[in-house]
Design a protein around this motif. Structure first.
Motif, PDB file in Angstrom:
ATOM      1  N   THR A 183       0.836  -1.199   0.000  1.00 46.55           N
ATOM      2  CA  THR A 183       0.000   0.000   0.000  1.00 46.55           C
ATOM      3  C   THR A 183       0.874   1.254   0.000  1.00 46.55           C
ATOM      4  N   LEU A 184       0.297   2.339  -0.502  1.00 47.33           N
ATOM      5  CA  LEU A 184       0.906   3.662  -0.412  1.00 47.33           C
ATOM      6  C   LEU A 184       0.156   4.435   0.663  1.00 47.33           C
ATOM      7  N   VAL A 185       0.910   4.945   1.634  1.00 48.57           N
ATOM      8  CA  VAL A 185       0.307   5.695   2.737  1.00 48.57           C
ATOM      9  C   VAL A 185       0.654   7.171   2.543  1.00 48.57           C
ATOM     10  N   ALA A 186      -0.370   7.993   2.371  1.00 48.41           N
ATOM     11  CA  ALA A 186      -0.199   9.444   2.219  1.00 48.41           C
ATOM     12  C   ALA A 186      -0.827  10.122   3.426  1.00 48.41           C
ATOM     13  N   THR A 187      -0.001  10.799   4.201  1.00 49.93           N
ATOM     14  CA  THR A 187      -0.468  11.448   5.420  1.00 49.93           C
ATOM     15  C   THR A 187      -0.349  12.960   5.269  1.00 49.93           C
ATOM     16  N   TYR A 188      -1.448  13.640   5.545  1.00 57.49           N
ATOM     17  CA  TYR A 188      -1.438  15.109   5.539  1.00 57.49           C
ATOM     18  C   TYR A 188      -1.731  15.593   6.953  1.00 57.49           C
ATOM     19  N   ALA A 189      -0.955  16.586   7.416  1.00 61.47           N
ATOM     20  CA  ALA A 189      -1.180  17.177   8.733  1.00 61.47           C
ATOM     21  C   ALA A 189      -1.188  18.693   8.584  1.00 61.47           C
ATOM     22  N   ALA A 190      -2.164  19.305   9.214  1.00 58.57           N
ATOM     23  CA  ALA A 190      -2.263  20.761   9.135  1.00 58.57           C
ATOM     24  C   ALA A 190      -1.138  21.440   9.890  1.00 58.57           C
ATOM     25  N   GLU A 191      -0.653  20.801  10.968  1.00 53.80           N
ATOM     26  CA  GLU A 191       0.369  21.427  11.803  1.00 53.80           C
ATOM     27  C   GLU A 191       1.182  20.354  12.504  1.00 53.80           C
ATOM     28  N   ALA A 192       2.420  20.704  12.829  1.00 49.97           N
ATOM     29  CA  ALA A 192       3.284  19.820  13.618  1.00 49.97           C
ATOM     30  C   ALA A 192       4.052  20.670  14.616  1.00 49.97           C
ATOM     31  N   ARG A 193       4.109  20.197  15.866  1.00 47.66           N
ATOM     32  CA  ARG A 193       4.849  20.899  16.913  1.00 47.66           C
ATOM     33  C   ARG A 193       5.827  19.936  17.576  1.00 47.66           C
ATOM     34  N   TYR A 194       6.979  20.497  17.944  1.00 41.78           N
ATOM     35  CA  TYR A 194       8.011  19.692  18.592  1.00 41.78           C
ATOM     36  C   TYR A 194       7.813  19.802  20.098  1.00 41.78           C
ATOM     37  N   VAL A 195       7.357  18.701  20.727  1.00 45.07           N
ATOM     38  CA  VAL A 195       7.020  18.692  22.149  1.00 45.07           C
ATOM     39  C   VAL A 195       7.688  17.489  22.807  1.00 45.07           C
ATOM     40  N   ASP A 196       8.366  17.740  23.920  1.00 45.64           N
ATOM     41  CA  ASP A 196       8.980  16.649  24.694  1.00 45.64           C
ATOM     42  C   ASP A 196       9.860  15.754  23.817  1.00 45.64           C
ATOM     43  N   ASP A 197      10.801  16.392  23.092  1.00 42.09           N
ATOM     44  CA  ASP A 197      11.772  15.671  22.259  1.00 42.09           C
ATOM     45  C   ASP A 197      11.116  14.819  21.176  1.00 42.09           C
ATOM     46  N   GLY A 198       9.977  15.248  20.677  1.00 40.07           N
ATOM     47  CA  GLY A 198       9.323  14.523  19.593  1.00 40.07           C
ATOM     48  C   GLY A 198       8.291  15.386  18.902  1.00 40.07           C
ATOM     49  N   TRP A 199       7.914  14.977  17.694  1.00 37.22           N
ATOM     50  CA  TRP A 199       6.933  15.720  16.913  1.00 37.22           C
ATOM     51  C   TRP A 199       5.524  15.225  17.179  1.00 37.22           C
ATOM     52  N   VAL A 200       4.581  16.157  17.220  1.00 35.23           N
ATOM     53  CA  VAL A 200       3.159  15.832  17.352  1.00 35.23           C
ATOM     54  C   VAL A 200       2.437  16.445  16.162  1.00 35.23           C
ATOM     55  N   LEU A 201       1.808  15.581  15.350  1.00 39.47           N
ATOM     56  CA  LEU A 201       1.020  16.044  14.211  1.00 39.47           C
ATOM     57  C   LEU A 201      -0.400  16.345  14.661  1.00 39.47           C
ATOM     58  N   GLN A 202      -0.991  17.395  14.085  1.00 40.24           N
ATOM     59  CA  GLN A 202      -2.358  17.789  14.415  1.00 40.24           C
ATOM     60  C   GLN A 202      -3.148  18.005  13.135  1.00 40.24           C
ATOM     61  N   GLY A 203      -4.449  17.656  13.189  1.00 38.77           N
ATOM     62  CA  GLY A 203      -5.299  17.795  12.007  1.00 38.77           C
ATOM     63  C   GLY A 203      -4.883  16.857  10.901  1.00 38.77           C
ATOM     64  N   ILE A 204      -4.895  15.541  11.201  1.00 37.22           N
ATOM     65  CA  ILE A 204      -4.317  14.546  10.298  1.00 37.22           C
ATOM     66  C   ILE A 204      -5.395  13.920   9.420  1.00 37.22           C
ATOM     67  N   ALA A 205      -5.073  13.763   8.139  1.00 34.31           N
ATOM     68  CA  ALA A 205      -5.885  12.978   7.200  1.00 34.31           C
ATOM     69  C   ALA A 205      -4.948  11.968   6.549  1.00 34.31           C
ATOM     70  N   ARG A 206      -5.195  10.676   6.811  1.00 33.52           N
ATOM     71  CA  ARG A 206      -4.301   9.625   6.330  1.00 33.52           C
ATOM     72  C   ARG A 206      -5.033   8.759   5.308  1.00 33.52           C
ATOM     73  N   SER A 207      -4.427   8.623   4.125  1.00 32.70           N
ATOM     74  CA  SER A 207      -5.026   7.829   3.048  1.00 32.70           C
ATOM     75  C   SER A 207      -4.145   6.619   2.776  1.00 32.70           C
ATOM     76  N   ARG A 208      -4.798   5.438   2.744  1.00 26.98           N
ATOM     77  CA  ARG A 208      -4.093   4.199   2.393  1.00 26.98           C
ATOM     78  C   ARG A 208      -4.605   3.744   1.028  1.00 26.98           C
ATOM     79  N   VAL A 209      -3.694   3.760   0.061  1.00 25.09           N
ATOM     80  CA  VAL A 209      -4.064   3.422  -1.313  1.00 25.09           C
ATOM     81  C   VAL A 209      -3.729   1.961  -1.572  1.00 25.09           C
TER      82      VAL A 209
END
Length: 354
Positions: A183-209
């Motif tokens: 499968t092809l996984v396409a992930t879109y996120a409206a925003e990403a913030r670096y919190v506690d030594d890691g990234w947090v994606l927000q407003g995610i739409a994930r498509s599995r083709v």
């Protein structure tokens, strides 16, 4: 008069190029010395530091151009004054206005050269230098294009359309092929913030083709395990002074549409638009220093006066730029005031000399 124009204008051009030829190696030495702290980290060695230094020089040359023009005019025309050639020209009936015009013709050639340097060579060289330095230090393959920042992140292709800061990203697309599931996984996120030594994606739409269809899921937020770190992304955010005029204009428009403060970019925009005017004004400032002293003042004193004027210009321009950002003053006025003030002072001195 054409011969005199070419002679005096050529002296200004040659003097400026000689000045840049002296100043740029000195700046390059300091840049290289600063880069030696990072040399030896990952794949970033002496060769990489030298390449980064050389690619940085066009940007420094553009920033130095007005002051180099002032000093260059003092060097080039000062050599003529020391040999009494300017005195002879005036005795032959050449007016102060004609000398100014000839020097300005040389300044026009330098202004065109500065525009090419600042709008074409410097942005491309600086961007390439940053990319090479980033790849050597991080081992990641990344590219900055008109469609945003692209990077290969542990097998995934990442596109970031807006880097607000090293820890705040907007409009992120992540493309990854799951070979096991086919499968092809396409992930879109409206925003990403670096919190506690890691990234947090927000407003995610994930498509599995998949061959049988596309499955879409929406997630409020999720962790993102990425090799990209804030230190890497901070260097992607170009300084306003490193962008060409058209790039600044588009980015200012983008920020205004999105309700963001574009003050720093507006100051840089008008500074670049008025850069040729500043280059000409510096030559205008040099003329009364030369004609007022004729042969009575040595080259050392003229150069000292030019350096002092250059430092004074830098302090005034930077102060006005900070005041424009701090108090919301007109960026155009902040960029236009220094050349107007210096040109007005030079005009008063020229009237006394004339």
């Amino acid at each position: 008069m054409r011969i005199i124009d070419r002679y005096l204008g050529g002296a200004v051009v040659v003097g400026t190029l000689v000045t840049l030829g002296v100043l740029l190696p000195l700046l390059g030495f300091f840049v290289l010395a600063d880069e030696m702290e990072a040399a030896g980290v990952e794949g970033y060695g002496l060769g990489g530091a030298l390449t980064f230094m050389l690619l940085s020089l066009p940007g420094y040359a553009y920033q130095l151009f007005p002051i180099a023009t002032l000093i260059g005019a003092l060097v080039g025309l000062g050599a003529l004054a020391s040999r009494s050639e300017l005195v002879a020209l005036r005795a032959a009936g050449v007016s102060v206005g004609q000398i100014v015009r000839a020097a300005m013709l040389g300044g026009a050639v330098l202004a065109v050269l500065a525009v090419v340097l600042g709008e074409v060579l410097a942005p491309l060289a600086e961007q390439r230098g940053v990319e090479l330095r980033r790849e050597a230090l991080s081992g990641e393959v990344a590219q900055q294009t008109a469609d945003g920042f692209w990077a290969v992140d542990d097998g995934a292709y990442v596109n970031i359309r807006e880097i607000r800061s090293g820890t705040n990203l907007r409009d992120i697309s992540i493309f990854q092929v799951d070979t096991a599931a086919g499968t092809l996984v396409a992930t879109y996120a409206a925003e990403a913030r670096y919190v506690d030594d890691g990234w947090v994606l927000q407003g995610i739409a994930r498509s599995r083709v998949r061959p049988e269809g596309v499955q879409v899921e929406r997630i409020a937020q999720a962790r993102w395990d990425s090799m990209l770190d804030p230190g890497l992304l901070k260097v992607v955010v170009a300084e306003p002074q490193a962008l060409p005029v058209w790039g600044l204009y588009k980015y200012i428009h983008f920020m205004r549409v999105n309700g963001q403060d574009a003050g720093a970019y507006e100051v840089a925009f008008w500074g670049k638009v008025l850069h040729p005017v500043l280059t000409l004004s510096m030559i205008f400032v040099a003329i009364p220093i030369l004609l007022g002293s004729a042969r009575s003042t040595g080259m050392g004193r003229r150069l000292f006066a030019g350096v002092l004027i250059g430092i004074l210009y830098y302090l005034i321009s930077r102060t006005l730029a900070y005041l424009a950002l701090l108090f919301g003053l007109s960026p155009l006025l902040a960029a236009l005031a220094p050349p107007l003030v210096f040109s007005a002072g030079a005009l008063l001195l020229l009237r006394r000399v004339g």
